[in-house]
Design a protein around this motif. Sequence first.
Motif, PDB file in Angstrom:
ATOM      1  N   LEU A 264       0.812  -1.209   0.000  1.00 34.96           N
ATOM      2  CA  LEU A 264       0.000   0.000   0.000  1.00 34.96           C
ATOM      3  C   LEU A 264       0.851   1.266   0.000  1.00 34.96           C
ATOM      4  O   LEU A 264       0.562   2.217  -0.733  1.00 34.96           O
ATOM      5  N   VAL A 265       1.893   1.282   0.822  1.00 35.67           N
ATOM      6  CA  VAL A 265       2.758   2.466   0.869  1.00 35.67           C
ATOM      7  C   VAL A 265       3.448   2.677  -0.477  1.00 35.67           C
ATOM      8  O   VAL A 265       3.533   3.809  -0.967  1.00 35.67           O
ATOM      9  N   LEU A 266       3.921   1.606  -1.097  1.00 39.23           N
ATOM     10  CA  LEU A 266       4.583   1.729  -2.391  1.00 39.23           C
ATOM     11  C   LEU A 266       3.610   2.225  -3.457  1.00 39.23           C
ATOM     12  O   LEU A 266       3.928   3.150  -4.230  1.00 39.23           O
ATOM     13  N   ALA A 267       2.402   1.639  -3.509  1.00 36.02           N
ATOM     14  CA  ALA A 267       1.414   2.066  -4.502  1.00 36.02           C
ATOM     15  C   ALA A 267       0.990   3.513  -4.264  1.00 36.02           C
ATOM     16  O   ALA A 267       0.892   4.314  -5.212  1.00 36.02           O
ATOM     17  N   ALA A 268       0.746   3.877  -2.999  1.00 37.57           N
ATOM     18  CA  ALA A 268       0.324   5.242  -2.698  1.00 37.57           C
ATOM     19  C   ALA A 268       1.435   6.248  -2.979  1.00 37.57           C
ATOM     20  O   ALA A 268       1.175   7.368  -3.446  1.00 37.57           O
ATOM     21  N   THR A 269       2.677   5.864  -2.711  1.00 42.38           N
ATOM     22  CA  THR A 269       3.799   6.754  -3.001  1.00 42.38           C
ATOM     23  C   THR A 269       3.926   7.017  -4.492  1.00 42.38           C
ATOM     24  O   THR A 269       4.110   8.164  -4.933  1.00 42.38           O
ATOM     25  N   LEU A 270       3.812   5.960  -5.295  1.00 42.46           N
ATOM     26  CA  LEU A 270       3.906   6.134  -6.747  1.00 42.46           C
ATOM     27  C   LEU A 270       2.719   6.914  -7.302  1.00 42.46           C
ATOM     28  O   LEU A 270       2.869   7.712  -8.236  1.00 42.46           O
ATOM     29  N   LEU A 271       1.525   6.696  -6.744  1.00 45.48           N
ATOM     30  CA  LEU A 271       0.371   7.485  -7.169  1.00 45.48           C
ATOM     31  C   LEU A 271       0.584   8.967  -6.879  1.00 45.48           C
ATOM     32  O   LEU A 271       0.305   9.833  -7.721  1.00 45.48           O
ATOM     33  N   THR A 272       1.093   9.266  -5.690  1.00 45.50           N
ATOM     34  CA  THR A 272       1.362  10.665  -5.346  1.00 45.50           C
ATOM     35  C   THR A 272       2.425  11.257  -6.248  1.00 45.50           C
ATOM     36  O   THR A 272       2.294  12.404  -6.718  1.00 45.50           O
ATOM     37  N   ALA A 273       3.484  10.503  -6.508  1.00 41.81           N
ATOM     38  CA  ALA A 273       4.579  11.014  -7.328  1.00 41.81           C
ATOM     39  C   ALA A 273       4.143  11.267  -8.765  1.00 41.81           C
ATOM     40  O   ALA A 273       4.486  12.299  -9.360  1.00 41.81           O
ATOM     41  N   THR A 274       3.363  10.348  -9.349  1.00 47.53           N
ATOM     42  CA  THR A 274       2.926  10.544 -10.733  1.00 47.53           C
ATOM     43  C   THR A 274       1.912  11.680 -10.838  1.00 47.53           C
ATOM     44  O   THR A 274       1.922  12.435 -11.816  1.00 47.53           O
ATOM     45  N   ALA A 275       1.038  11.816  -9.837  1.00 48.54           N
ATOM     46  CA  ALA A 275       0.111  12.947  -9.842  1.00 48.54           C
ATOM     47  C   ALA A 275       0.861  14.264  -9.714  1.00 48.54           C
ATOM     48  O   ALA A 275       0.539  15.256 -10.400  1.00 48.54           O
ATOM     49  N   THR A 276       1.881  14.297  -8.859  1.00 51.19           N
ATOM     50  CA  THR A 276       2.687  15.504  -8.707  1.00 51.19           C
ATOM     51  C   THR A 276       3.465  15.795  -9.981  1.00 51.19           C
ATOM     52  O   THR A 276       3.629  16.956 -10.372  1.00 51.19           O
ATOM     53  N   ALA A 277       3.965  14.772 -10.639  1.00 46.89           N
ATOM     54  CA  ALA A 277       4.676  14.967 -11.894  1.00 46.89           C
ATOM     55  C   ALA A 277       3.781  15.568 -12.964  1.00 46.89           C
ATOM     56  O   ALA A 277       4.226  16.359 -13.800  1.00 46.89           O
ATOM     57  N   ALA A 278       2.495  15.218 -12.947  1.00 43.88           N
ATOM     58  CA  ALA A 278       1.575  15.699 -13.975  1.00 43.88           C
ATOM     59  C   ALA A 278       1.089  17.118 -13.726  1.00 43.88           C
ATOM     60  O   ALA A 278       0.894  17.890 -14.674  1.00 43.88           O
TER      61      ALA A 278
END
Length: 358
Positions: A264-278
């Motif tokens: 969950l932490v890995l998936a949530a971290t990547l979701l946050t990072a990709t949203a921030t990148a966009a």
Amino acid sequence: MTLRKTQPPPARDRPRGLVLRTRGGLSVRADLGSALVVVLLLLLALAVGVVLVGTGDYPLSPAEVLRTLAGNGTVAQEFIVRDLRLPRVLVALLVGVALGLAGAAFQAVSRNPLGSPDVIGFGQGSAAGALTVIVLFQGSSFAVAGGAVVGGLLTGVGVYALAWRGGIHGYRLVLVGIGIAAMLSAVNGYLLTRADIVDAARAVLWLTGSLNGRGWDEFWPLLAACAVLVPVALSQARPLRMLEMGDEAAGALGVRVERTRLVLVLAATLLTATATAAAGPIAFVALTAPQLARRLTRATGPNLLPAAFMGALLMVASDYLAQWAFGDRQLPVGAVTGVLGGGYLLWLLFTERKAGRI
């Protein structure tokens, strides 16, 4: 032998929702209230998105927008809707889904309403990665997005490692994250002082969080990331619900506690990072969306899917306010979410203090 006629349990004592059983013995409980909230949030987010596509210097009614999306618009309408406005709205919806789902996952793992990516430093980590690329390497937009993803992922690994002590405790995760966020904010400030005027202006605009100029180039990578990460996060909803009973109880029920947390932490971290990148670091959507969704569903558990659609609704509604609530002066969407989310954070802190939890 005496037979007694028993009365059905009161309505408040009956299990909520509908239980579906298959011939193989598998049973699935569907919470009708939560399902209704999910459908309503999705419809509202799409409706606001259609209105947002139709607003601008060349206004279109919702009927014209839908007709154009169906391929029956004029050449001018096709260009305005499909090439200019639709990608921005789709990016807003996906960013909201990613942040809302990530916020619900972090709050459930930490068992703390303050356990949000923008509070515990993951947003600041993505910002540090993007600023490094902008200031030190004058990178392209694609390189900046990559820097944001790498920065967010490294921050997530660092926070998780520092908070680990034979397991992850909610308040320890939040406190470590707040400390990391403070340090990264100082790093970001230093990077801004190193930048020339052009790069500094570009960096400040990115740090505010904006959907201006977002097109298909930002949409497709974000869609690919969500298509992979959202199902991964949702697949952990059942063990995550058991984790709310405590690690020992969840382990006794067969839940692999640390594996569930790590996924969950890995998936949530990547979701946050990709949203921030966009779209840049959009403040407080990950904090407020899960709490608002929980108040609407009134259901126990992580409420991952309602939080995701609540995040999408908050993003498109905030973008509409950013464009048209202040006359001719358009604001970055991050400024609107920051004002609204900051007020919500103050209210949350007040209620938590009143309840004696902080």
